[in-house]
Scaffold this motif. Structure first.
Motif, mmCIF file in Angstrom:
data_model
loop_
_atom_site.group_PDB
_atom_site.id
_atom_site.type_symbol
_atom_site.label_atom_id
_atom_site.label_comp_id
_atom_site.label_asym_id
_atom_site.label_seq_id
_atom_site.Cartn_x
_atom_site.Cartn_y
_atom_site.Cartn_z
ATOM 1 N N VAL A 172 0.873 -1.179 0.000
ATOM 2 C CA VAL A 172 0.000 0.000 0.000
ATOM 3 C C VAL A 172 0.908 1.226 0.000
ATOM 4 N N ALA A 173 0.650 2.160 -0.913
ATOM 5 C CA ALA A 173 1.556 3.301 -1.064
ATOM 6 C C ALA A 173 0.781 4.591 -1.286
ATOM 7 N N MET A 174 1.479 5.727 -1.131
ATOM 8 C CA MET A 174 0.837 7.022 -1.397
ATOM 9 C C MET A 174 1.869 8.030 -1.901
ATOM 10 N N TRP A 175 1.380 8.962 -2.693
ATOM 11 C CA TRP A 175 2.145 10.151 -3.066
ATOM 12 C C TRP A 175 1.650 11.272 -2.167
ATOM 13 N N ASP A 176 2.519 11.843 -1.374
ATOM 14 C CA ASP A 176 2.146 12.888 -0.429
ATOM 15 C C ASP A 176 2.546 14.248 -0.999
ATOM 16 N N PHE A 177 1.550 15.092 -1.321
ATOM 17 C CA PHE A 177 1.817 16.414 -1.875
ATOM 18 C C PHE A 177 1.928 17.490 -0.795
ATOM 19 N N ASN A 178 1.969 17.062 0.474
ATOM 20 C CA ASN A 178 2.187 17.985 1.598
ATOM 21 C C ASN A 178 1.196 19.147 1.635
ATOM 22 N N GLN A 179 -0.068 18.834 1.388
ATOM 23 C CA GLN A 179 -1.104 19.873 1.391
ATOM 24 C C GLN A 179 -2.047 19.754 2.592
ATOM 25 N N CYS A 180 -1.939 18.673 3.338
ATOM 26 C CA CYS A 180 -2.875 18.428 4.439
ATOM 27 C C CYS A 180 -2.226 18.736 5.784
ATOM 28 N N ASP A 181 -3.070 18.977 6.773
ATOM 29 C CA ASP A 181 -2.607 19.173 8.138
ATOM 30 C C ASP A 181 -2.034 17.841 8.635
ATOM 31 N N PRO A 182 -0.729 17.800 8.963
ATOM 32 C CA PRO A 182 -0.112 16.538 9.390
ATOM 33 C C PRO A 182 -0.815 15.875 10.573
ATOM 34 N N LYS A 183 -1.432 16.699 11.434
ATOM 35 C CA LYS A 183 -2.099 16.148 12.617
ATOM 36 C C LYS A 183 -3.433 15.484 12.270
ATOM 37 N N LYS A 184 -3.999 15.849 11.109
ATOM 38 C CA LYS A 184 -5.304 15.322 10.724
ATOM 39 C C LYS A 184 -5.230 14.371 9.528
ATOM 40 N N CYS A 185 -4.056 14.254 8.937
ATOM 41 C CA CYS A 185 -3.903 13.473 7.710
ATOM 42 C C CYS A 185 -3.869 11.976 8.008
ATOM 43 N N SER A 186 -4.810 11.234 7.448
ATOM 44 C CA SER A 186 -4.857 9.791 7.688
ATOM 45 C C SER A 186 -3.688 9.079 7.007
ATOM 46 N N GLY A 187 -3.247 9.618 5.869
ATOM 47 C CA GLY A 187 -2.110 9.010 5.181
ATOM 48 C C GLY A 187 -0.840 9.114 6.006
ATOM 49 N N ARG A 188 -0.627 10.280 6.628
ATOM 50 C CA ARG A 188 0.550 10.470 7.478
ATOM 51 C C ARG A 188 0.523 9.505 8.680
ATOM 52 N N LYS A 189 -0.661 9.325 9.230
ATOM 53 C CA LYS A 189 -0.767 8.409 10.371
ATOM 54 C C LYS A 189 -0.441 6.982 9.945
ATOM 55 N N LEU A 190 -0.934 6.566 8.786
ATOM 56 C CA LEU A 190 -0.618 5.229 8.282
ATOM 57 C C LEU A 190 0.883 5.085 8.056
#
Length: 240
Positions: free
Chosen positions: A42-60
């Motif tokens: 499972v992978a993602m491209w992170d464009f750094n546009q979301c709040d890191p504290k609320k980003c589900s991708g960052r938590k994963l």
């Protein structure tokens, strides 16, 4: 959808059967129902546009449940992207099982300025109609978080335990399946992308019809309301 009496009856039957089973067989049964981690990437491209504290991708990513890709890095599996030309369907199961799921992590408010087209995935896919359960976009159609998009793809392609495994990492995660249970089941029983689109259209049309019916029922008083109004008018007349 089951009604209350059916659910109670099923609960009664399940309880009775569980009492008859030995402790070992009960343990085996519960283990079969446990959520499991996926065997595929499972992978993602992170464009750094979301709040890191609320980003589900960052938590994963912090939980080591998702691999972060560089913007120009290719991914061979199913990629959930607005540039996809087909909907995810059960026909994609073999791609998911062998090559995995990729998702774009960006803000819905900045979708137009995100260079998603540069990814050019081999298996770009759209998600069909689903309602968000995440705290930011709760109740909004299609505006899913990363984990919701990933879980939806898993569920539709037959990896339901894996979908729950990812959603369980969020306090609100179970609400996603609760909100979309009926339509997720419908999608997961389709054959291909076209049949998913067909079922999506039928579902939306039915929901719109139900909404109109509910609106109509609010606009017109019931017979009991009419009787109450009539009684009130008579009482006023009798006092004058």
């Amino acid at each position: 959808m089951e009604n209350v009496s059916e659910k109670l009856e099923n609960l009664k039957v399940n309880t009775s059967e569980s009492e008859k089973n030995s402790s070992s067989s009960s343990s085996d049964s519960s283990s079969e129902e446990e959520d499991v981690a996926p065997s595929f990437p499972v992978a993602m491209w992170d464009f750094n546009q979301c709040d890191p504290k609320k980003c589900s991708g960052r938590k994963l990513a912090r939980l080591k449940l998702i691999k972060t890709l560089k913007i120009k890095q290719k991914f061979p599996g199913i990629v959930l992207t607005p540039t996809g030309e087909k909907c995810v369907s059960p026909a994609d199961r073999h791609i998911v099982s062998s090559k995995g799921i990729g998702v774009v992590d960006c803000s819905w408010a900045r979708i137009d300025e995100t260079p998603i087209a540069a990814l050019k995935p081999a298996h770009g896919r759209l998600l069909p109609f689903l309602v968000a359960a995440n705290p930011i976009n709760y109740g909004k159609p299609l505006q899913l978080s990363c984990v919701e998009a990933i879980a939806a793809t898993m569920y539709i392609t037959g990896f339901k335990k894996e979908a729950r495994f990812y959603l369980d990492k969020f306090s609100w995660g179970h609400s996603f399946i609760d909100l979309n249970k009926d339509i997720l089941e419908i999608y997961s029983n389709c054959t291909d992308s076209q049949s998913v689109v067909t079922e999506q259209t039928k579902y939306i049309e039915n929901e719109q019809r139900l909404q109109k019916d509910r609106q109509a029922s609010r606009d017109f008083p019931s017979s009991s309301d009419s009787e109450e109004d009539s009684d009130e008018e008579n009482s006023i007349v009798s006092r004058t």
